[in-house]
Scaffold this motif. Structure first.
Motif, PDB file in Angstrom:
ATOM      1  N   GLU A  93       4.095   3.588   4.466  1.00  0.00           N
ATOM      2  CA  GLU A  93       5.021   4.438   5.207  1.00  0.00           C
ATOM      3  C   GLU A  93       4.504   5.869   5.353  1.00  0.00           C
ATOM      4  O   GLU A  93       5.141   6.690   6.026  1.00  0.00           O
ATOM      5  CB  GLU A  93       6.379   4.474   4.477  1.00  0.00           C
ATOM      6  CG  GLU A  93       7.043   3.123   4.308  1.00  0.00           C
ATOM      7  CD  GLU A  93       7.586   2.604   5.624  1.00  0.00           C
ATOM      8  OE1 GLU A  93       8.115   3.412   6.403  1.00  0.00           O
ATOM      9  OE2 GLU A  93       7.477   1.383   5.868  1.00  0.00           O
ATOM     10  N   THR A  94       3.377   6.181   4.742  1.00  0.00           N
ATOM     11  CA  THR A  94       2.904   7.564   4.662  1.00  0.00           C
ATOM     12  C   THR A  94       1.858   7.849   5.726  1.00  0.00           C
ATOM     13  O   THR A  94       0.855   7.140   5.831  1.00  0.00           O
ATOM     14  CB  THR A  94       2.292   7.841   3.277  1.00  0.00           C
ATOM     15  OG1 THR A  94       3.267   7.575   2.269  1.00  0.00           O
ATOM     16  CG2 THR A  94       1.827   9.283   3.176  1.00  0.00           C
ATOM     17  N   PRO A 138       4.586   2.011  10.351  1.00  0.00           N
ATOM     18  CA  PRO A 138       5.842   1.575   9.744  1.00  0.00           C
ATOM     19  C   PRO A 138       6.715   0.844  10.761  1.00  0.00           C
ATOM     20  O   PRO A 138       6.663   1.121  11.959  1.00  0.00           O
ATOM     21  CB  PRO A 138       6.494   2.895   9.313  1.00  0.00           C
ATOM     22  CG  PRO A 138       5.380   3.877   9.227  1.00  0.00           C
ATOM     23  CD  PRO A 138       4.399   3.469  10.267  1.00  0.00           C
TER      24      PRO A 138
END
Length: 309
Positions: free
Chosen positions: A98-99, A200
Motif C-alpha cells: 500500500e506504500t 493498491p
C-alpha cells in the motif's frame, strides 16, 4: 563498427526522472536530462502534493498516467518543457504493497519521425484494454491498439498479466506471439518490454515499452529476478533475460549475471526499493542513460527491469 564510435540513433525518451515522497510532498530524487539543463533546473525547484502535477496525479489515483499534451493540462512545468521540446509524459508509480515508494516519469518530444510506444493497459471485465498511450508518429499502430483487447495470457500485455512478471518480446513485426505484428512491422517497431505495475486495490495494470530502430526507447533491455525462491541463499538478483545491440552474451566475466545489494545500479534498487536513473561516466561506453525500475510483489521486490539509452 565499434559501439563506442558508431553514431547513436535519436532516443524516443528525452528525460527520465524520479520523484519520492517526503512528508506530504513528492520531491525530486534524480534524473537524466541530457542537454536540457533549463528543464532540469525547473524540475529541481518544484515539488508535488497528492494530486498536483503529473507525479502527484499518479500518486493520488494510484495508477500509471499518460499525458499526451501539456497545454491546458494539469502539468506544472509546461513552459520549461515546451522550451526543451518536450510534449508528452508517462508517470509510473512504484508501490510496495500500500506504500508509495516513488514515481518514475519519462518525457518525450513529438515530431513527424519519432516512432515508438509507451502504453498503459488496464483491466476491465476480465480483459486488458488500452487505458492510454503515447505513440509518436505511429498513428496507425495507435488506432489498432485502441481497438485491441487482451485476455490473460494473450500477446505481450496478456502474457505479463498472466505471469505477473516482466516479459521481453523480440521481432515484433514478425513474431506470432505479438498480436499486433502486422501494424508493428509497418511502424518499424522491433522490441517490446512489458511489465506489471502493481497498485493498491487489486486492479491490474500493465505498461509496455515498444521500441523502433530509428528512434529507440532503449538500445539495451534487462530483466532481473530478485525472488528469494529463485535465488536461494546467495541473495541479490539474477539477470534472466535481455537484449542489446552489441554482439555476444549479456553476461560474462566483465558483466556478471548476479547483482548484490548496494553494488552497482541494480544493487542500489535492491537496497533502496526505489528506481535509479544513472547517466554519464558511470555507464559503459556507448550509453548515456540507464533506468532501473523495481517491481514489487507485496512488500518485496520481485523483479527489476532496466533499459539503457
Amino acid at each position: 563498427m565499434d559501439i563506442a564510435t558508431a553514431p547513436s540513433p535519436r532516443a524516443f525518451i528525452g528525460v527520465s526522472e524520479v520523484w519520492v515522497p517526503e512528508g506530504d510532498r513528492l520531491v525530486h530524487a534524480g534524473g537524466a536530462y541530457g542537454a536540457m539543463g533549463a528543464f532540469e533546473e525547473a524540475s529541481r525547484r518544484v515539488s508535488f502534493g497528492r494530486g498536483e502535477g503529473l507525479p502527484g496525479k499518479a500518486w493520488a489515483e494510484a495508477r500509471p498516467v499518460v499525458l499526451k499534451g501539456f497545454d491546458g493540462s494539469y502539468f506544472q512545468r509546461t513552459e520549461a518543457a515546451k522550451a526543451a521540446g518536450l510534449t508528452s509524459a508517462v508517470a509510473l508509480p512504484v508501490f510496495a504493497g500500500e506504500t508509495l515508494k516513488a514515481v518514475l516519469v519519462v518525457l518525450c518530444g513529438d515530431d513527424e519521425t519519432t516512432t515508438g510506444a509507451i502504453e498503459v493497459w488496464a483491466e476491465h471485465d476480465g480483459l486488458l484494454l488500452l487505458d492510454d498511450g503515447y505513440y509518436g508518429a505511429a498513428k496507425h499502430f495507435e488506432w489498432v491498439s485502441q481497438h485491441t483487447h487482451f485476455p490473460k495470457g494473450q500477446g505481450l500485455p496478456g502474457g505479463v498479466w498472466a505471469a505477473q512478471t516482466p516479459m521481453l518480446f523480440r521481432d515484433l513485426g514478425s513474431g506470432y506471439r505479438f498480436i499486433r505484428s502486422e501494424s508493428a512491422g509497418a511502424a518499424g517497431l522491433t522490441t517490446g518490454l512489458g511489465l506489471p505495475v502493481p497498485v493498491p486495490g487489486g486492479r491490474a495494470y500493465v505498461a509496455t515499452l515498444l521500441s523502433a530502430r530509428g528512434t529507440p526507447i532503449a538500445r539495451r533491455f534487462e530483466i532481473w529476478d530478485a525472488r528469494e525462491a529463485r535465488l536461494g541463499k546467495e541473495g541479490g538478483a539474477v539477470l534472466t533475460d535481455g537484449l542489446c545491440e552489441r554482439e555476444g552474451p549479456l553476461w560474462n566475466e566483465d558483466s556478471p549475471r548476479r547483482a548484490q545489494i548496494w553494488q552497482g545500479p541494480i544493487g542500489q534498487v535492491l537496497g533502496s526499493g526505489l528506481p535509479v536513473v544513472s547517466w554519464g561516466g558511470t555507464l559503459a561506453a556507448g550509453y548515456s542513460t540507464m533506468v532501473a525500475l523495481p517491481i514489487h510483489r507485496g512488500e518485496e521486490i520481485a523483479h527489476i527491469v532496466a533499459w539503457y539509452i
